[in-house]
Design a protein around this motif. Structure first.
Motif, PDB file in Angstrom:
ATOM      1  N   THR A  20      11.774   1.743  -4.370  1.00  0.00           N
ATOM      2  CA  THR A  20      12.615   1.710  -3.178  1.00  0.00           C
ATOM      3  C   THR A  20      12.394   2.904  -2.252  1.00  0.00           C
ATOM      4  O   THR A  20      12.799   2.873  -1.092  1.00  0.00           O
ATOM      5  N   TYR A  21      11.798   3.975  -2.764  1.00  0.00           N
ATOM      6  CA  TYR A  21      11.772   5.178  -1.935  1.00  0.00           C
ATOM      7  C   TYR A  21      10.488   6.006  -2.011  1.00  0.00           C
ATOM      8  O   TYR A  21      10.117   6.664  -1.037  1.00  0.00           O
ATOM      9  N   PHE A  22       9.748   6.017  -3.147  1.00  0.00           N
ATOM     10  CA  PHE A  22       8.832   7.139  -3.354  1.00  0.00           C
ATOM     11  C   PHE A  22       7.627   7.158  -2.429  1.00  0.00           C
ATOM     12  O   PHE A  22       7.195   8.234  -1.993  1.00  0.00           O
ATOM     13  N   MET A  23       7.083   6.012  -2.057  1.00  0.00           N
ATOM     14  CA  MET A  23       5.942   6.046  -1.145  1.00  0.00           C
ATOM     15  C   MET A  23       6.390   6.351   0.281  1.00  0.00           C
ATOM     16  O   MET A  23       5.694   7.054   1.034  1.00  0.00           O
ATOM     17  N   MET A  24       7.544   5.865   0.684  1.00  0.00           N
ATOM     18  CA  MET A  24       8.068   6.215   2.000  1.00  0.00           C
ATOM     19  C   MET A  24       8.320   7.715   2.110  1.00  0.00           C
ATOM     20  O   MET A  24       8.004   8.352   3.125  1.00  0.00           O
ATOM     21  N   LEU A  25       8.850   8.296   1.048  1.00  0.00           N
ATOM     22  CA  LEU A  25       9.109   9.732   1.056  1.00  0.00           C
ATOM     23  C   LEU A  25       7.812  10.526   1.056  1.00  0.00           C
ATOM     24  O   LEU A  25       7.730  11.610   1.647  1.00  0.00           O
ATOM     25  N   MET A  26       6.770  10.006   0.437  1.00  0.00           N
ATOM     26  CA  MET A  26       5.471  10.678   0.483  1.00  0.00           C
ATOM     27  C   MET A  26       4.910  10.701   1.904  1.00  0.00           C
ATOM     28  O   MET A  26       4.340  11.706   2.342  1.00  0.00           O
ATOM     29  N   PHE A  27       5.093   9.626   2.647  1.00  0.00           N
ATOM     30  CA  PHE A  27       4.650   9.616   4.046  1.00  0.00           C
ATOM     31  C   PHE A  27       5.493  10.585   4.869  1.00  0.00           C
ATOM     32  O   PHE A  27       4.964  11.269   5.763  1.00  0.00           O
ATOM     33  N   PHE A  28       6.786  10.659   4.584  1.00  0.00           N
ATOM     34  CA  PHE A  28       7.655  11.586   5.311  1.00  0.00           C
ATOM     35  C   PHE A  28       7.217  13.032   5.080  1.00  0.00           C
ATOM     36  O   PHE A  28       7.071  13.817   6.027  1.00  0.00           O
ATOM     37  N   VAL A  29       7.017  13.400   3.824  1.00  0.00           N
ATOM     38  CA  VAL A  29       6.604  14.767   3.500  1.00  0.00           C
ATOM     39  C   VAL A  29       5.241  15.078   4.114  1.00  0.00           C
ATOM     40  O   VAL A  29       5.007  16.180   4.624  1.00  0.00           O
ATOM     41  N   GLY A  66     -11.815  -5.376   2.449  1.00  0.00           N
ATOM     42  CA  GLY A  66     -12.595  -4.566   1.535  1.00  0.00           C
ATOM     43  C   GLY A  66     -11.665  -3.717   0.682  1.00  0.00           C
ATOM     44  O   GLY A  66     -10.679  -4.210   0.121  1.00  0.00           O
ATOM     45  N   PRO A  67     -11.900  -2.409   0.592  1.00  0.00           N
ATOM     46  CA  PRO A  67     -11.044  -1.542  -0.229  1.00  0.00           C
ATOM     47  C   PRO A  67      -9.791  -1.069   0.487  1.00  0.00           C
ATOM     48  O   PRO A  67      -8.989  -0.333  -0.083  1.00  0.00           O
ATOM     49  N   PHE A  68      -9.591  -1.484   1.736  1.00  0.00           N
ATOM     50  CA  PHE A  68      -8.464  -1.005   2.533  1.00  0.00           C
ATOM     51  C   PHE A  68      -7.244  -1.901   2.289  1.00  0.00           C
ATOM     52  O   PHE A  68      -6.995  -2.852   3.023  1.00  0.00           O
ATOM     53  N   PHE A  69      -6.502  -1.574   1.243  1.00  0.00           N
ATOM     54  CA  PHE A  69      -5.319  -2.340   0.863  1.00  0.00           C
ATOM     55  C   PHE A  69      -4.063  -1.685   1.430  1.00  0.00           C
ATOM     56  O   PHE A  69      -3.983  -0.455   1.557  1.00  0.00           O
ATOM     57  N   VAL A  70      -3.063  -2.498   1.747  1.00  0.00           N
ATOM     58  CA  VAL A  70      -1.742  -2.001   2.111  1.00  0.00           C
ATOM     59  C   VAL A  70      -0.745  -3.141   1.905  1.00  0.00           C
ATOM     60  O   VAL A  70      -1.078  -4.311   2.080  1.00  0.00           O
ATOM     61  N   GLN A  71       0.475  -2.791   1.501  1.00  0.00           N
ATOM     62  CA  GLN A  71       1.515  -3.801   1.300  1.00  0.00           C
ATOM     63  C   GLN A  71       2.023  -4.258   2.657  1.00  0.00           C
ATOM     64  O   GLN A  71       2.576  -3.468   3.425  1.00  0.00           O
ATOM     65  N   GLY A  72       1.829  -5.537   2.947  1.00  0.00           N
ATOM     66  CA  GLY A  72       2.078  -6.051   4.285  1.00  0.00           C
ATOM     67  C   GLY A  72       3.484  -5.814   4.792  1.00  0.00           C
ATOM     68  O   GLY A  72       3.694  -5.458   5.956  1.00  0.00           O
ATOM     69  N   SER A  73       4.478  -5.989   3.927  1.00  0.00           N
ATOM     70  CA  SER A  73       5.870  -5.863   4.370  1.00  0.00           C
ATOM     71  C   SER A  73       6.232  -4.439   4.751  1.00  0.00           C
ATOM     72  O   SER A  73       7.203  -4.211   5.476  1.00  0.00           O
ATOM     73  N   ARG A  74       5.455  -3.453   4.298  1.00  0.00           N
ATOM     74  CA  ARG A  74       5.845  -2.049   4.478  1.00  0.00           C
ATOM     75  C   ARG A  74       4.958  -1.301   5.465  1.00  0.00           C
ATOM     76  O   ARG A  74       5.050  -0.064   5.550  1.00  0.00           O
ATOM     77  N   ILE A  96       7.249 -11.957   7.886  1.00  0.00           N
ATOM     78  CA  ILE A  96       5.907 -12.518   8.095  1.00  0.00           C
ATOM     79  C   ILE A  96       5.122 -12.592   6.792  1.00  0.00           C
ATOM     80  O   ILE A  96       4.508 -13.633   6.478  1.00  0.00           O
ATOM     81  N   PHE A  97       5.137 -11.504   6.008  1.00  0.00           N
ATOM     82  CA  PHE A  97       4.249 -11.418   4.847  1.00  0.00           C
ATOM     83  C   PHE A  97       4.947 -11.637   3.511  1.00  0.00           C
ATOM     84  O   PHE A  97       4.281 -11.815   2.488  1.00  0.00           O
ATOM     85  N   GLY A  98       6.274 -11.616   3.499  1.00  0.00           N
ATOM     86  CA  GLY A  98       6.966 -11.647   2.222  1.00  0.00           C
ATOM     87  C   GLY A  98       7.017 -10.250   1.630  1.00  0.00           C
ATOM     88  O   GLY A  98       6.273  -9.365   2.037  1.00  0.00           O
ATOM     89  N   PRO A  99       7.873 -10.031   0.628  1.00  0.00           N
ATOM     90  CA  PRO A  99       8.086  -8.671   0.129  1.00  0.00           C
ATOM     91  C   PRO A  99       6.952  -8.109  -0.720  1.00  0.00           C
ATOM     92  O   PRO A  99       6.815  -6.896  -0.849  1.00  0.00           O
ATOM     93  N   GLU A 100       6.110  -8.953  -1.323  1.00  0.00           N
ATOM     94  CA  GLU A 100       5.148  -8.466  -2.315  1.00  0.00           C
ATOM     95  C   GLU A 100       3.680  -8.571  -1.886  1.00  0.00           C
ATOM     96  O   GLU A 100       2.826  -7.980  -2.542  1.00  0.00           O
ATOM     97  N   ARG A 101       3.368  -9.270  -0.838  1.00  0.00           N
ATOM     98  CA  ARG A 101       1.977  -9.544  -0.511  1.00  0.00           C
ATOM     99  C   ARG A 101       1.240  -8.294  -0.039  1.00  0.00           C
ATOM    100  O   ARG A 101       1.735  -7.533   0.779  1.00  0.00           O
ATOM    101  N   TRP A 102       0.035  -8.106  -0.609  1.00  0.00           N
ATOM    102  CA  TRP A 102      -0.832  -7.013  -0.195  1.00  0.00           C
ATOM    103  C   TRP A 102      -1.934  -7.558   0.707  1.00  0.00           C
ATOM    104  O   TRP A 102      -2.520  -8.603   0.415  1.00  0.00           O
ATOM    105  N   LEU A 103      -2.193  -6.841   1.780  1.00  0.00           N
ATOM    106  CA  LEU A 103      -3.272  -7.200   2.692  1.00  0.00           C
ATOM    107  C   LEU A 103      -4.468  -6.303   2.416  1.00  0.00           C
ATOM    108  O   LEU A 103      -4.302  -5.153   2.005  1.00  0.00           O
ATOM    109  N   ASN A 104      -5.658  -6.815   2.640  1.00  0.00           N
ATOM    110  CA  ASN A 104      -6.812  -5.947   2.443  1.00  0.00           C
ATOM    111  C   ASN A 104      -7.998  -6.399   3.272  1.00  0.00           C
ATOM    112  O   ASN A 104      -8.158  -7.575   3.612  1.00  0.00           O
TER     113      ASN A 104
END
Length: 381
Positions: A65-74, A215-223, A205-213
């Motif tokens: 719920t928080y840790f990756m968002m907080l990493m971007f904030f820091v 090649g190696p450039f992955f990111v969770q679409g909803s976030r 648009i993407f749903g809560p769990e779907r990852w977009l990519n």
């Protein structure tokens, strides 16, 4: 010399790194885990053990719920001061070295090693050289935790381009931490509204769990928007520097950390109990949790961290290296424990301990390489 507030943020960053390692260490032992032998990327983790514990499900969901968002904030806190000190050209060069080079190394060397146990768990005995050559094509080139590096680099580049177009923006943003500090409730409400705007359209648009990519450039679409928002929020909050009263022990963050912690805990309870079959409600409570825990943890570290021991400072300096190197140790330790009947908790504790010890040791060895032999090693990790 580091100030206590630098140490507070540095210790927060170390805590987040340890949370990432712990998160990956227990994923193999969550009750919700599943392994897909036909397509290993559809599994919830590279290795899934038959021994599970429900407590890890709660831990993973709370972290999420928080840790990756907080990493971007820091990460965003130091952007504008660094840009003003170095200039755009040197800043981008340093970012490419610090983020781009490790990302390339991770997705071409570390992640193939980390994901090879997935192939072995399927029962397919593919030699590693063959797997490595196919990793960039038929095995779909997963980037693992390295996704954070490329997306952060992209946000850094966009930030530099924005400042080239709006060179007075840092001076204008310098009033933001003042506003946050003097009008904490209003600032929290505005940020909450922005978080809803950044998350709800993408999760629809993407749903809560779907990852977009690509090649190696992955990111969770909803976030996508949520990560960018917290990075921008960090840039704005850090515009006046880390010595701003907002980050002092008597600042708004430090004074009011307990209330958002309670609100976050309440929201998390609703998230896991009341919204299982209601995705729209789940999205709302996720934003509540995200905002609350990010504010609470930042405030708690700023409030209570004053002086840290020298050995902790060393660990703080090695945190980035641990993030880069830990994943392969995690998956191989989990794989070798598959036939052993220890139970989920002892296995997870063993994986976490071995991974932390190995990752810190590898980082320390890499940083000990003579500077003249490999001049960029210490600047990277």
């Amino acid at each position: 010399m580091k100030t206590r507030n630098n140490q507070a943020i540095g210790l927060l960053r170390l805590f987040l790194t340890l949370s990432v390692v712990m998160h990956h260490s227990v994923l193999a032992y969550c009750v919700f885990g599943h392994f897909d032998p036909r397509h290993y990327l559809l599994s919830t983790a590279p290795v899934i053990d038959r021994e599970r514990w429900g407590g890890f499900d709660l831990l993973v969901r709370w972290n999420d719920t928080y840790f990756m968002m907080l990493m971007f904030f820091v990460s965003g806190l130091f952007v504008l001061p660094s840009l003003q000190r170095k200039g755009a050209s040197r800043y981008l060069k340093d970012r490419l070295l610090r983020l781009g080079l490790p990302f390339t190394a991770c997705v071409t060397i570390i992640m193939p090693v980390a994901y090879y146990p997935s192939i072995l768990e399927t029962g397919r005995h593919i030699p590693f050289p063959s797997f490595w050559l196919g990793y960039f094509g038929r095995f779909h080139w997963p980037g693992g935790p390295a996704w954070f590096l490329w997306y952060l680099l992209l946000l850094d580049i966009l930030c530099v381009l924005t400042l080239l177009l709006l060179p007075t923006l840092p001076q204008r943003l310098a009033v933001v931490p003042d506003f946050m500090n003097r009008h904490a409730r209003s600032a929290a409400c505005l940020i909450m509204i922005a978080a809803f705007a950044a998350y709800l359209p993408f999760v629809h648009i993407f749903g809560p769990e779907r990852w977009l990519n690509l090649g190696p450039f992955f990111v969770q679409g909803s976030r996508i928007g949520l990560y960018a928002l917290f990075f921008c929020l960090g840039c704005a909050a850090g515009a006046a520097g880390i010595h701003h009263p907002l980050f002092q022990r008597d600042g708004a963050l430090a004074r009011h950390w307990l209330l958002p912690l309670c609100f976050g805990a309440l929201s998390f309870g609703f998230l896991i109990e009341e919204s299982r079959n209601l995705p729209d409600i789940q999205a709302i409570f996720l934003v509540f949790c995200c905002m609350s825990f990010c504010i609470a943890l930042t405030g708690m570290f700023v409030r209570y961290v004053t002086i840290v021991p020298i050995w902790v400072e060393h660990l703080m300096g090695d945190a980035y290296g641990v993030y880069l190197l830990h994943y392969a140790t995690v998956t191989w330790a989990q794989f070798y424990l598959l036939p052993i009947s220890w139970g989920a908790v002892p296995k997870a504790a063993f994986v976490l301990s071995v991974t932390l010890l190995s990752s810190f040791l590898q980082t320390r060895i890499a940083r000990s390489v003579p500077f003249r032999s490999v001049p960029f090693i210490r600047r990277v990790i």
